[in-house]
Structures are given as C-alpha cells and as structure tokens.
Design a protein around this motif. Structure first.
Motif, short mmCIF file in Angstrom:
data_model
loop_
_atom_site.label_atom_id
_atom_site.label_comp_id
_atom_site.label_asym_id
_atom_site.label_seq_id
_atom_site.Cartn_x
_atom_site.Cartn_y
_atom_site.Cartn_z
N ASN A 224 0.83 -1.21 0.00
CA ASN A 224 0.00 0.00 0.00
C ASN A 224 0.86 1.26 0.00
OD1 ASN A 224 -2.04 -1.90 0.39
ND2 ASN A 224 -2.06 -1.60 2.61
N ASP A 226 1.78 3.47 -2.48
CA ASP A 226 1.75 4.52 -3.51
C ASP A 226 1.48 5.89 -2.92
OD1 ASP A 226 2.27 5.12 -6.15
OD2 ASP A 226 0.16 5.10 -6.73
N GLN A 227 0.77 5.97 -1.83
CA GLN A 227 0.51 7.27 -1.21
C GLN A 227 1.77 7.86 -0.59
OE1 GLN A 227 -2.87 6.25 1.34
NE2 GLN A 227 -4.23 7.40 0.00
N ASN A 257 -10.50 0.06 -6.86
CA ASN A 257 -11.53 0.66 -6.01
C ASN A 257 -12.91 0.44 -6.59
OD1 ASN A 257 -11.78 2.47 -8.13
ND2 ASN A 257 -10.57 4.06 -7.13
N GLU A 261 -10.96 1.46 -10.78
CA GLU A 261 -9.69 2.08 -11.08
C GLU A 261 -8.64 1.58 -10.08
OE1 GLU A 261 -11.52 6.40 -12.48
OE2 GLU A 261 -10.87 6.08 -10.41
N LYS A 262 -7.39 1.89 -10.34
CA LYS A 262 -6.37 1.54 -9.36
C LYS A 262 -6.67 2.25 -8.05
CE LYS A 262 -2.23 3.40 -8.63
NZ LYS A 262 -2.00 3.30 -7.18
N THR A 264 -5.94 4.25 -4.80
CA THR A 264 -4.89 5.27 -4.65
C THR A 264 -3.69 4.77 -3.89
OG1 THR A 264 -6.04 6.10 -2.68
CG2 THR A 264 -6.54 7.17 -4.79
N SER A 279 -10.81 -1.96 -1.80
CA SER A 279 -11.29 -0.76 -1.10
C SER A 279 -12.69 -1.00 -0.54
CB SER A 279 -11.34 0.43 -2.06
OG SER A 279 -10.06 0.75 -2.55
#
Length: 681
Positions: A224, A226-227, A257, A261-262, A264, A279
């Motif tokens: 997780n 990417d943020q 999600n 889409e990917k 976030t 998600s």
C-alpha cells in the motif's frame, strides 16, 4: 501503517486496514441469504454470483493464511477451519510426529504454541490490527448462503491458520519460512500472504519455487505504498510479491476501487500479475466480546472486538484473498492445473481496468479479476482436456515373463471423471527393445485405447501414454524370468536374505518388518516362494506391511500408549485398560506388539476408540449362536461359510468369543476378498 524496525530478521509488516470502524448493518433479504451480501460490492465487480452458478466451492482446497492469526470460533468461519486429523486434541502428545504438539487447527509460529488466534503481544500496538487475518480468511472462505454475515469466494474451502505476525503487524523471516514449510507438509494447496517486507531473502526465494514446483500456489499482496511515493515495485521491490527470482512463481495482486480504477494506495509494477478489489471491504472481524478494553501504552483503549462483522477495510491485503479464493474455485474444476497455469488462466480471463494512466500500462497485471469468465474457462477445459490425475494405464497382468505378451489399456478421462472417446493416444516405453503394437490407437466410446507389449529382456518397463505432447498417464510392468510364471498379486517372495515381501497389483514388493507382522497375516511360511535376487530386484520396493487390522494391539517402544490397527495402518488409541479388556479379553496384554520407532512411521494416527466402538477388522463369534463376522466401519459382515473364513487368510486364534457385539449387520462376506486376504497397503 506499521513498519518493521531496522532489525534485518524482522522483515515483514502486515498490510493493515487504512480505516477500521464498527457499525451495525441492516438485514437484507438476498439470495444467497448472507445478511451483509449487499455490502460486498466487490462480488458484483468480479462477477462472483455468476461464477457461483458454475461452482460454489472446492472441498479439497486447503488455503494457508499466514497472518496475525485467525478467529477459529468466528460464526462464519468455524466450520471452515482446517483440522489436522493426525492429532488427538488436547492430549499433549505430538501424535502425527510432525514436530508440533496438538496442532489441531494450525500453529502460532510467533508464540510457538498450538493456538493460531490473534494475540495482543506488543504493548502499545493498535488492537484493531488483530482483525487483519480474520478479515482475510473470511474473504476467502466465509460460508455462503448461511443466513448470516458475508459470503466468501469459496464456500467449501478450508482455512489453515498460521500466525507469523505479532499484534503490531511485524513478523520474522524465520517464522514465515517455518510456516510455509508447515503449510507444504500439511497439504495446503494455496498460500495467502497479505504482508510485505523490503529485504530479499534467498531462502524465501528458494522455498517459494519449491512450493510452486510441488503444486502449491502462493498468492501475495502488492503493498500500500503509492501514497508515500514508493508504490513502484520496479524501483522499490517488496517481498514476497517479488520473490522467486523473477520466475513468476508468485501470484502478485494489486488493488482496485469501487470505480474499477487503481486504488490510490496500491503499489504496482512488473511483480503484479492481477488486480482485484481492495477498497471499502466489509468483513469478518476478530470476535472477542469479553475483551472490550485493552491497555494501549499508558491508557486503556476500547477495542472493536464486540461485533463479528465490520468495516470498512482498505488495502492490497484484501485484494489478495479475493484472488486466492478465485484460484481455489478454478483448481476445484481443474485439480491437476499447476500454479503457473492457474496464474495464466486468471490473467487470460481478466477485465481491463478503467482509466489507467499511460505510465501504469502493464503495471497492474493483466487487469482486474473476472471470476465468472475464469471458472467458465476452467469448466470448458475440464470438459475437453484429458486429465493427468484421472487418466490411467492398466495391465492384464502386472508381472510377465520375457517374450510374453501383456495387454495394456489406456483409460482417458477429464478432470470430472468423464471418459474421452476419439482421442489419439501414443504409448511409449523407456526401453527401446520393448515391442508395442500398435504405437498409436484411438480411444473408444468408453475412453479406452488398447495396446500390447512384448518385452525382450527382464527388468521394469516404464510406459508413458501421450495425447499430443501431453503425458496423460504413466505405468510400469515388471518383466521377470526364472520363476515369474508363479508370481502374481499377493505372492510372497524371499531372496537370499531373511526378508519376506508381498507383491501388489502394481508390481511393487512390500516388506514385512518383523516376524510378528508376518504372523498376523499368515499361519506359517509354507507359501513363501524363494527366488533369485535378480528376480526380486525386478520388483521395486513399495514400503512396509502393517499389522493385520483388528487382530493385534500395537505400541511404539518409546510411548506407553496402546493402539488398535485398522486398514491402511491407521492407529486408534485405546484410552483405558477397561476398554482393552472389553474387546480383547483379560489377556489383552499378550496381544500387544512392540513396534520399533523406525517402523512406527509406517502407521498413521486416527481418532481415539470410543465407547462401544470396535476396530475394523475385528473378528467375532457369537458365544451362543456361533455366528462369525468381521467388523467393518461400524457394521458386522458375517461369513457365509466357515470355509470363507479360511479362504480370506484369517486365523482361528484371532476370533474373540467372550462378549456379544451389538452392531448392525451389513453386507456378508461371500467370497475371497483381496483386501482381506492379502496385506496390500
């Protein structure tokens, strides 16, 4: 998100939920009947309900969940828990001798005990993190259509809980390696790893490759990151998703999600094979209503353990088990499918992901999981493709002489057991001098292609049946001269040593480990055929013979327990002397055979003998009427005549007449039955 310290042995952290809170759900009247089905949006996204029209589960599937632990008593998961049938619960003995005492439902590799439920063992950690493994397990295998909670992807699979992460979500490499080995040895077919670490391990790479080559599919979450700007796995690789020396042995999963889409937070890169929803996930939580408060640092905090369901959870941790459940359904339709082939099928069936930026093209795997298309493709392949596990080679005789013809039948079936006619089969021998006619034949309406083989020299002929380039079955025939004519199934053979062997239907020889074992089957040695060692060597070793079922009691020399023996060498513990007397009389101790430790591994552990139970194989005669019968699976099978008793190789000394056995009568014994008369394992 919890991070591991700089300690190099402490390399993994759980991909914990980004948001966790409790709330009450309204009840819904849906079909399936699970009350929270309407909250499981991801089931529609992957077309799970349509897939369930094809299959709702794979009862042969054992999925190991390596995590913070799993709630064994959760109302939606209790019936899904894997059970180690080789262990007798709570007796403090390692019954199956695998090195783990009383590992009935898995193992805690952090606490080194037999309770793999979540445990708060790191002061100050977030107690909500203890839900992690239970959510993962529920996504995979929460029981569907049971009127409560959620529906897992596979309603029939079993979960093997293996605790490798502490309550702070951190784990040790050695614990992960030990858990993977345990999962492999105990028969797991799929492993779910919803955690990541940043340091590569050569040992982990090698073990994952070993598991994959042995048919165990490893599913791993992508992370997780990417943020935090570290989501590109090509630049910031994570493990175990990128383990396996880049050979594609790990099924790596990214998250999408609700907008398809990917997500976030989701990591991405070449290590990803597939994406799945991750998600806003509602799931099964660690349920401990008596533990509503917990010390967090210097204060007392409220837990979320009171409710068995909750959400919402976010993370690739929850995308991975969706894919693990999907793989389980696919393998249920195609049991012989190798891990790499499962990955390829799921990738082939995937849907494109919406609005993927150009820079991420190809970095989210083949697309988002489409379960309905995957299982329907698996069903189509199962119907059309020959099965390597269901097809077989049969011989008119397993043992022949040089220059003698033997008929060979190749039976071709698919994974559902349906015969496949009209298939062109080639039969090959690993010995160039063996004559096979014809070399190619078509299967008939019963799925059988017929051949004959004539061997030019003694030894073992290994035969391979091929359809195209696919080997669908293998078999062997033993070619022996100098006494082969008198050898067949059940023949007793002896070479120049003292060992005596019995021949099985596949041309293998099984050794009697000692005279006591031989005497439990035969009254004397008059039927033992002495052969040259060269003839004996033509029969490959198959293993050891066990004591005849129902006749003797056994004990290992280093263990005081006494066991009955059932067919296949299954041992059942007799817990009291009173029970032994009730079955074998006051002289029961004279029937106890000491088995050396080296031979004890030939046997397997079964359940404890219960009140009123008699072991299969137990021979009984009514003390008043003279009716003679054998116990088999809780029923009495009467002998039609006294001659049949002798024809099945049974001995008078093993008949018990001191009590009345109150069991129902089943099918009588009307002839010589090979499984009774011959000690074939």
């Amino acid at each position: 998100m919890t991070y591991c310290s700089t300690n190099t042995r402490c390399i993994f952290h759980a991909l914990v939920a980004l948001v966790v809170f409790a709330f009450a759900f309204p009840a819904y009247a849906l079909s399936p009947s699970d009350s929270l089905l309407g909250e499981q949006w991801y089931l529609d996204a992957i077309a799970a309900k349509d897939a369930w029209e094809v299959t709702i589960g794979n009862p042969a599937s054992i999925i190991a969940v390596l995590d913070v632990g799993v709630d064994l008593d959760h109302p939606d998961l209790a019936s899904a828990m894997w059970q180690n049938l080789g262990e007798i619960p709570g007796n403090g003995v390692d019954d199956d001798r695998n090195g783990y005492v009383d590992d009935v439902n898995g193992w805690d590799f952090v606490g080194n005990d037999n309770d793999p439920t979540p445990a708060y063992d790191v002061a100050g950690s977030n107690p909500n993190d203890l839900h992690h493994g239970t959510v993962v397990a529920g996504i995979i295998a929460a029981r569907g259509n049971n009127g409560q909670g959620i529906a897992g992807i596979d309603w029939l699979a079993k979960i093997m809980p293996l605790r490798v992460l502490r309550s702070d979500g951190v784990g040790d490499l050695n614990d992960v390696l030990a858990a993977l080995r345990y999962a492999h040895e105990q028969g797991a077919s799929i492993v779910n790893l919803s955690f990541v670490g940043t340091e590569r391990s050569v040992e982990l790479d090698a073990l994952i490759i070993e598991l994959a080559r042995d048919g165990v599919l490893v599913v791993a979450a992508g992370g997780n990151e990417d943020q935090r700007g570290r989501g590109n796995l090509d630049d910031f690789p994570a493990y175990p998703i990128c383990s396996g020396n880049g050979e594609g042995y790990v099924l790596g999963v990214a998250a999408t999600n609700e907008q398809d889409e990917k997500a976030t937070f989701s990591s991405y890169g070449d290590c990803v094979d597939l994406s799945a929803p991750g998600s806003h996930i509602v799931g099964t939580r660690f349920h401990d209503p008596d533990h509503t408060a917990i010390a967090v640092g210097d204060r007392i905090g409220q837990t979320t353990f009171s409710e068995p369901y909750g959400g919402f959870f976010n993370g690739t941790s929850y995308a991975a088990p969706i894919v693990a459940g999907a793989a389980s359904l696919v393998r249920g339709l195609l049991p012989s499918l190798a891990p790499l082939d499962i990955i390829a099928l799921l990738r082939q069936a995937a849907d494109p992901i919406a609005n993927v930026p150009g820079a991420l093209t190809g970095k989210l795997g083949a697309g988002r999981l489409q379960l309905s298309r995957a299982v329907r493709e698996a069903l189509a392949r199962a119907t059309a493709a020959p099965s390597m596990t269901h097809s077989s080679i049969e011989f008119s005789r397993p043992i022949v002489g040089v220059l003698e013809d033997v008929i060979v039948r190749v039976v071709v079936q698919n994974d559902s057991g349906q015969v496949l006619g009209g298939r062109s089969v080639r039969l090959l021998s690993d010995r160039i001098d063996d004559l096979i006619a014809p070399t190619t034949a078509l299967t008939d309406a019963t799925g059988i292609a017929s051949f004959s083989i004539r061997a030019q020299q003694e030894g073992i002929a290994e035969l391979h049946a091929l359809i195209g380039d696919l080997t669908v079955a293998t078999g062997r025939v033993v070619v022996a001269s100098g006494g082969a004519a008198g050898i067949g199934i059940g023949s007793l053979l002896k070479g120049s040593t003292s060992s005596v062997y019995v021949v099985d239907a596949r041309g293998k020889r099984y050794a009697f480990p000692d005279r006591q074992t031989f005497d439990s089957w035969y009254a004397d040695t008059s039927s033992v055929l002495r052969v040259d060692d060269s003839v004996l060597a033509a029969f490959p070793l198959g293993g050891l013979v066990t004591i005849r079922p129902g006749t003797f009691l056994v004990k290992i020399q280093t263990d005081p327990k006494v066991y009955t023996v059932e067919r296949g060498g299954v041992l059942r513990w007799v817990p009291t002397e009173e029970m032994a007397i009730a079955r074998y009389g006051t002289a029961w101790a004279s029937r106890v055979v000491d088995v050396p430790d080296a031979f004890f591994a030939t046997y397997t552990s079964g359940t404890q003998v219960g009140p009123g139970e008699f072991p299969s194989g137990y021979l009984w005669e009514h003390p008043a009427t003279g009716t003679r019968a054998m116990v088999e699976n809780g029923t009495l099978r009467a002998f039609g005549t006294r001659e049949l008793f002798a024809q099945n190789g049974l001995q008078e000394r093993d008949v018990f007449r001191h009590l009345v056995v109150e069991l129902p009568f089943g099918n009588p014994i009307l002839g010589r039955e090979q499984t009774l008369a011959i000690p074939i394992p």
